[in-house]
Structure formats: structure tokens, C-alpha cells
Design an enzyme around this catalytic site. Structure first.
Site, PDB file in Angstrom:
ATOM      1  N   LYS A 157       1.347   1.719  -1.021  1.00  0.00           N
ATOM      2  CA  LYS A 157       2.582   3.485  -0.588  1.00  0.00           C
ATOM      3  C   LYS A 157       1.739   4.534  -0.813  1.00  0.00           C
ATOM      4  O   LYS A 157       0.302   4.304  -0.816  1.00  0.00           O
ATOM      5  CB  LYS A 157       3.449   2.935  -1.528  1.00  0.00           C
ATOM      6  CG  LYS A 157       4.034   1.442  -1.878  1.00  0.00           C
ATOM      7  CD  LYS A 157       5.500   1.655  -2.642  1.00  0.00           C
ATOM      8  CE  LYS A 157       6.000   0.230  -2.153  1.00  0.00           C
ATOM      9  NZ  LYS A 157       7.933   0.259  -3.027  1.00  0.00           N
TER      10      LYS A 157
ATOM     11  N   GLU B 237      11.281   1.922   2.624  1.00  0.00           N
ATOM     12  CA  GLU B 237      11.289   3.354   2.506  1.00  0.00           C
ATOM     13  C   GLU B 237      11.355   3.595   4.103  1.00  0.00           C
ATOM     14  O   GLU B 237      11.642   4.944   3.781  1.00  0.00           O
ATOM     15  CB  GLU B 237       9.756   3.534   1.331  1.00  0.00           C
ATOM     16  CG  GLU B 237       9.254   2.679   0.333  1.00  0.00           C
ATOM     17  CD  GLU B 237       9.081   2.628  -0.380  1.00  0.00           C
ATOM     18  OE1 GLU B 237       7.947   2.672  -0.634  1.00  0.00           O
ATOM     19  OE2 GLU B 237       9.847   1.393  -1.485  1.00  0.00           O
TER      20      GLU B 237
ATOM     21  N   SER C  98       9.648  -6.127  -7.516  1.00  0.00           N
ATOM     22  CA  SER C  98       9.524  -5.984  -8.561  1.00  0.00           C
ATOM     23  C   SER C  98       8.652  -7.359  -9.213  1.00  0.00           C
ATOM     24  O   SER C  98       9.076  -8.551  -9.762  1.00  0.00           O
ATOM     25  CB  SER C  98      10.816  -6.067  -9.340  1.00  0.00           C
ATOM     26  OG  SER C  98      11.158  -4.327  -9.365  1.00  0.00           O
TER      27      SER C  98
END
Ligand code: 13P
Length: 254
Positions: A13, A100, A216
């Protein structure tokens, strides 16, 4: 059942300066020198791609990916990067349709479809992300949502494009929350995605298709997820930013 090589990708990211990227990759190269558990893909930010590419050998066990691309070949798209530019920087993979990007940058299924076409035309393998938000999970409507994302972006794409795609199931409620899908939830969703791909595009596409789980993932839960029959890899966010945790996730592939 087709044997599918596991593929684990690290999505960094918007993290890591060039110096930080170099130091992480140098550590990973040492830690993974004897690794033979499958394919590894690192997806640094654009600014670090060229420097990381220089550190990776030419027939690599660790391969390079980007986090996004623009579908146009070139032109007046301020701030964007084309598939050819990514290839030139040494990328073999590119993430397409991360939640995102969909959420913060308004990327639609139709736009993602263009990205998939552009990526494959330039020789990049897309890691195409799908995944439901929490209300769809809780109401039980998640299968409808996943089917619609698959159909919306992949409908009618040629076999040459479909066969290059790696799918990533990333339930939005599991991303960065510390609440991963259980292995059973992941398996159920992956099996549904594979079935839907078979209905839409046939078994010759669906059976070899690799489907990563993301959301996660940690060294603690990676193995239980990876041993599910339809989980063919992982797309790791936070835990890929640290050599120790990413290596430990990779070692659970072996
Ligand atoms: P986390 O592993 O930080 O939850 O992020 C998952 C992800 O979005 C990978 O693309």
C-alpha cells in the site's frame, strides 16, 4: 483437481520510502534464500519499483508487482501510470480493483475491466480483487455481491486475458481490522468464486485459476487459511511490511 502453485503477494500500500523498501527486500532475499514453497510477489509503491527490481534476480523466486495502473497506453492522465511503464520498471504483476481503489477512488467494474485488458496486453498478470462489505456479509447477500463483481468486470473477456488473472478474495470487513475471515468462510467464498468462474467461463479457466485470500493475514492464521482446498495463496497487507512476519507467513506455505 488441478494442482495449483501457491502464490503469496505482499501489498505494501502507501508505505515504505525507497531506502526502507531496499532494506526490507534485502532482508527478505536472505530469509527466503532456501524458500521453495511457491511464487512470491512484492507490490511496493510506484516510487520504489525500479530500486526493488534491481535487487531481484532475473529468473526470480520473488517477483515484482504494482498496486495499480491506468488503462490508457499514454496521454493526459495526470498522476497515472500505464501498463507499459510498469513492465519497463520490471513488474510482472499488477493489483487491479483493490477495495481501497474502489472505495476511495470510485473505480467501477467497467473501468476495472479496461485495466485488466490493458494489463494483460502489456504482459502483466492482474491480481483482481473482489470482496463484500460487512452489511453484505451479515445479511447473507455476499454471494450476490461477489457474483456481481465477477460478472461486472470479467464478462466476455477473451480467454487470453482470463487465463492470466489471479483472483483475490478480500472481504472488506477483514482488511486492516485484525478480524480475518475464518478458514471455513474463506473456503466457502473461494469455492463460490471458482464455481461462478466455471459457469461464466468454463472449467478450463476455473480449475487452474488461483484464488488468494486477503484480509488480516498473520503468521498465526496463514497456515489454516492456506490448507483450504480452494485457497491458492494470500494477499497480505500489514504483515508484509516486516521481513519477519512476511517470511513466517511464506514458510507456512511449505
Ligand atoms: P491487511 O493484511 O493489512 O488486512 O490488508 C489486506 C489487503 O488489503 C491486501 O491487499
Amino acid at each position: 483437481m488441478t494442482a495449483r502453485t501457491k502464490i503469496v503477494a505482499g501489498n505494501w500500500k502507501m508505505n515504505k520510502t525507497v531506502a526502507e523498501a531496499i532494506s526490507l527486500v534485502e532482508q527478505l532475499k536472505k530469509d527466503l534464500a532456501a524458500f521453495s514453497g511457491g511464487e512470491v510477489v512484492l507490490c511496493p509503491p510506484f516510487t520504489a519499483l525500479a530500486s526493488v527490481a534491481k535487487l531481484l534476480p532475473t529468473s526470480p523466486r520473488i517477483q515484482l508487482g504494482a498496486q495499480n495502473l491506468h488503462p490508457a497506453a499514454q496521454g493526459a492522465f495526470t498522476g497515472e501510470i500505464s501498463a507499459t511503464m510498469l513492465r519497463e520498471a520490471g513488474c510482472r504483476f499488477v493489483i487491479v480493483g483493490h477495495s481501497e481503489r474502489r472505495r476511495y477512488f470510485g473505480e467501477t467494474d467497467a473501468f476495472l475491466r479496461e485495466k485488466l485488458l490493458a494489463a494483460v496486453a502489456a504482459g502483466l498478470r492482474p491480481i483482481f480483487c473482489v470482496g463484500e462489505e460487512l452489511p453484505d456479509r451479515e445479511s447473507g447477500r455476499w454471494p450476490i455481491h461477489l457474483r456481481s463483481q465477477l460478472q461486472g468486470a470479467l464478462h466476455g473477456l477473451p480467454v487470453e486475458v482470463l487465463s492470466e488473472i489471479i483472483l483475490a478474495y478480500e472481504p472488506v470487513w477483514a482488511i486492516g481490522t485484525g478480524r480475518n475471515a475464518t478458514p471455513e468462510q474463506a473456503q466457502e467464498a473461494h469455492a463460490l468464486l471458482r464455481k461462478e468462474m466455471e459457469i461464466l467461463h468454463g472449467a478450463s479457466i476455473a480449475s487452474p485459476l488461483r484464488i488468494q485470500y486477503g484480509g488480516s493475514v498473520t503468521p498465526q492464521n496463514a497456515r489454516a487459511l492456506l490448507i483450504q482446498p480452494d485457497v491458492d495463496g494470500l494477499l497480505v497487507g500489514g504483515a508484509s511490511l516486516n521481513a519477519e512476519s512476511f517470511t513466517s507467513i511464506l514458510l507456512s506455505v511449505e
